[in-house]
Enzyme design. Structure first.
Site, mmCIF file in Angstrom:
data_model
loop_
_atom_site.group_PDB
_atom_site.id
_atom_site.type_symbol
_atom_site.label_atom_id
_atom_site.label_comp_id
_atom_site.label_asym_id
_atom_site.label_seq_id
_atom_site.Cartn_x
_atom_site.Cartn_y
_atom_site.Cartn_z
ATOM 1 N N LYS A 115 35.052 17.156 3.390
ATOM 2 C CA LYS A 115 34.356 16.100 4.128
ATOM 3 C C LYS A 115 33.278 16.955 5.587
ATOM 4 O O LYS A 115 32.292 16.587 5.747
ATOM 5 C CB LYS A 115 35.158 15.124 4.865
ATOM 6 N N GLU A 199 36.534 10.825 13.684
ATOM 7 C CA GLU A 199 35.295 9.909 13.799
ATOM 8 C C GLU A 199 35.457 8.734 14.351
ATOM 9 O O GLU A 199 36.708 8.473 14.766
ATOM 10 C CB GLU A 199 35.260 9.544 12.172
ATOM 11 N N HIS A 234 43.082 1.729 2.341
ATOM 12 C CA HIS A 234 41.920 2.387 2.338
ATOM 13 C C HIS A 234 41.543 2.901 0.710
ATOM 14 O O HIS A 234 40.808 3.600 0.563
ATOM 15 C CB HIS A 234 42.084 3.861 2.957
ATOM 16 N N ARG A 291 31.400 13.364 -9.234
ATOM 17 C CA ARG A 291 32.092 12.926 -10.498
ATOM 18 C C ARG A 291 31.736 11.540 -10.955
ATOM 19 O O ARG A 291 31.044 10.916 -10.096
ATOM 20 C CB ARG A 291 33.607 13.155 -10.496
HETATM 21 P P1 ADP Z 1 38.810 9.109 0.900
HETATM 22 O O1 ADP Z 1 38.268 10.402 0.577
HETATM 23 O O2 ADP Z 1 40.339 9.280 1.344
HETATM 24 O O3 ADP Z 1 38.779 8.048 0.073
HETATM 25 P P2 ADP Z 1 36.689 8.179 2.622
HETATM 26 O O4 ADP Z 1 36.079 8.900 3.757
HETATM 27 O O5 ADP Z 1 35.943 7.757 1.484
HETATM 28 O O6 ADP Z 1 38.114 8.629 2.432
HETATM 29 O O7 ADP Z 1 37.261 6.686 3.100
HETATM 30 C C1 ADP Z 1 38.091 5.675 2.501
HETATM 31 C C2 ADP Z 1 38.003 4.534 3.474
HETATM 32 O O8 ADP Z 1 38.519 4.518 4.695
HETATM 33 C C3 ADP Z 1 36.632 3.887 3.416
HETATM 34 O O9 ADP Z 1 36.125 3.096 2.547
HETATM 35 C C4 ADP Z 1 36.901 2.750 4.824
HETATM 36 O O10 ADP Z 1 37.810 1.640 4.401
HETATM 37 C C5 ADP Z 1 37.907 3.631 5.594
HETATM 38 N N1 ADP Z 1 37.093 4.738 6.697
HETATM 39 C C6 ADP Z 1 36.756 5.826 6.510
HETATM 40 N N2 ADP Z 1 36.153 6.413 7.471
HETATM 41 C C7 ADP Z 1 36.058 5.096 8.404
HETATM 42 C C8 ADP Z 1 35.719 5.019 9.996
HETATM 43 N N3 ADP Z 1 35.127 5.959 10.481
HETATM 44 N N4 ADP Z 1 35.942 3.912 10.622
HETATM 45 C C9 ADP Z 1 36.722 2.931 9.799
HETATM 46 N N5 ADP Z 1 36.823 2.989 8.467
HETATM 47 C C10 ADP Z 1 36.781 4.043 7.899
#
Ligand code: ADP
Length: 479
Positions: A115, A199, A234, A291
């Site tokens: 990330k 974040e 999540h 992917r």
């Molecule tokens: P992963 O790669 O583990 O799936 P992501 O960055 O894609 O992680 O985030 C997965 C989920 O986590 C998002 O869909 C959201 O629900 C929550 N999330 C991620 N970042 C944030 C943020 N900065 N604030 C609020 N929720 C977040």
């Protein structure tokens, strides 16, 4: 490309082979000992057992899979999602062996797999990002200072994160260090990399992602958005396309941003750029998945495209047969992931034998399935058994078809997310489009559906008794 090996199992292996067959391409399955009778094995033209059940002794053995591919004169490997799909060393080894890895090249996989590296790569492209500290925390005092400036709550995330792991909300300053330690240990265990960063925690976000498609000739298009806000832990459970809230302007802006992200890493193939959206429809780049996504079918249904076919064509060096202007959204699609989990008991995994397993059929219903009646649900892999996808002219129609399809989906022996799906489809907030990633926390209460299923269980017991009494009568007739 005449023969493709599918380095995966379950519904996605079946899904990929379906398209390969349609294109006249031969297929090779690999499987672990517990999967010897699985649908993907029977469907393939050739199938090779590659090891024991645990994935590190089978589906994650890149070298072994490559040996199988070479010995069977395979010319392409499709990794599906999960397992080796985002493993840049595997992609490199395939290509070095003269076998096409059906996916982007190693550079894109590497930068987007982390990330922080992803944020760094897109930095010059004017993509909106969630405020935060875009580097791994090495100095706790400095990180705390940044957290204070951004304002609590903040989110600590694992750079190598995936599947919602290694993510911790910090509500106030006192919790910062303890939550950071937890995130680090979770990330180290799950990914072998403990780097974490900060974040801003967006309070009521929606997760909306854009499907992109790029060829080897520099053409990149987007296939609009997928709304993926209905999540537990999540992780997504329900997805749809298009989103109920995007305006044409925001859709266009997000599509253009996603194309820029793809260009920033010279992306080739099908990929997904994920964003969070706040209540004012401001969007922020989250990450890119390099992917095919689990939820790709909803994009297929609204665009009329076969994404696996596009992946294979692009991997063969063909140009995209359309431009952005040729693409439009038609109708509405919903997807429910059927997980072997108990929605009445905190979505805990549910294992056992599928005593009854009957899929719904009918207009507007598609099931991408990887398991059959009588089989045991293996404990070794992701507990997703299938995806129920519905399509209608409107969102309301897609929802109605989904409710009917859920009722017609018969499963006995294990618990699944089907009742949860029905709960969501019938919920006003969902139907009106007023929801975010907190839907489950805010509205879902297992007791609400326990009542309904108690009634259903009573009716089922009553019907079974009636049937038993009827049978008894018939049995007595000859006397
Ligand atoms: P992963 O790669 O583990 O799936 P992501 O960055 O894609 O992680 O985030 C997965 C989920 O986590 C998002 O869909 C959201 O629900 C929550 N999330 C991620 N970042 C944030 C943020 N900065 N604030 C609020 N929720 C977040």
């Amino acid at each position: 490309m005449k023969k493709i090996l599918v380095a995966n199992r379950g519904e996605i292996a079946v899904r990929i082979m379906t398209t390969a067959k349609k294109m006249g391409i031969k297929t090779v399955a690999v499987y672990s000992t517990v999967d010897r009778n699985a649908p993907h094995v029977r469907m393939a033209d050739e199938a090779v057992c590659i090891g024991e059940a645990p994935s590190n002794q089978s589906y994650l053995l890149g070298d072994k899979i490559l040996e199988v591919a070479k010995s069977l004169n395979v010319d392409g490997i499709h990794p599906g999602y999960g397992f080796l799909s985002e493993n840049s060393n595997f992609a490199l080894a395939c290509n070095a062996a003269g076998i096409t890895f059906i996916g982007p090249d190693t550079h894109a996989i590497e930068v987007m797999g982390n990330k922080l590296a992803a944020k760094e790569t897109v930095k010059d492209y004017n993509i909106p990002m969630v405020p935060g500290l875009d580097e791994a925390i090495t100095d706790v005092a400095k990180a705390k200072q940044v957290a204070k400036e951004i304002g609590f709550p903040i989110l600590i995330k694992a750079a190598a994160g995936g599947g919602g792991k290694g993510m911790r909300i910090v509500e106030k300053e006192e919790e910062f260090e303890s939550q950071m330690q937890r995130a680090i240990s979770e990330a180290t265990n799950a990914f072998g990399d403990g780097s974490v960063f900060i974040e801003k925690y967006i309070g009521s976000p929606r997760h909306i992602e854009i499907q992109v498609l790029a060829d080897k000739h520099g053409n990149v298009v987007h296939l609009f958005e997928r709304e993926c806000s209905i999540q537990r832990r999540h992780q997504k459970v329900i997805e749809e396309a298009p989103s109920a809230v995007l305006t044409p302007e925001v859709r266009k802006a997000m599509g253009e941003a996603a194309i820029k992200v793809a260009k920033s890493c010279d992306y080739v193939g099908a990929g997904t750029v994920e964003f969070l959206i706040d209540e004012h429809l401001n969007f922020y780049f989250l990450e890119m998945n390099t992917r095919l996504q689990v939820e790709h079918p909803v994009s297929e249904l609204i665009t009329g495209l076969d994404l696996v076919e596009m992946q294979i064509k692009v991997a063969r060096g063909e140009k995209l047969p359309f431009t952005q202007e040729d693409l439009e959204i038609k109708g509405h699609a919903m997807e429910l992931r059927i997980y072997a989990e108990d929605p009445l008991n905190d979505f805990l995994p549910s294992v056992g034998n599928l005593e009854i397993y009957q899929l719904p059929t009918g207009e507007g219903i598609r099931v991408d399935n990887g398991i059959e009646e009588g089989m045991d649900v293996p404990i070794y892999y992701d507990p997703m058994l299938a995806k129920l996808i519905t399509y209608g002219q409107t969102r309301e129609e897609a929802i109605e078809i989904m409710i009917e399809a859920i009722k017609a989906y018969k499963v006995k022996g294990i618990s699944t997310t089907l009742p949860f799906g029905k709960f969501v489809m019938e919920h006003n907030a969902f139907r009106e489009g007023h929801f975010d990633t907190n839907f489950v926390k805010k509205y879902y209460n297992a007791d609400l559906i326990k009542e309904e299923y108690k009634d259903e269980a009573e009716i089922a017991a009553y019907l079974a008794l009636q049937m038993y009494l009827e049978d008894q009568k018939q049995l007595r007739l000859p006397n």
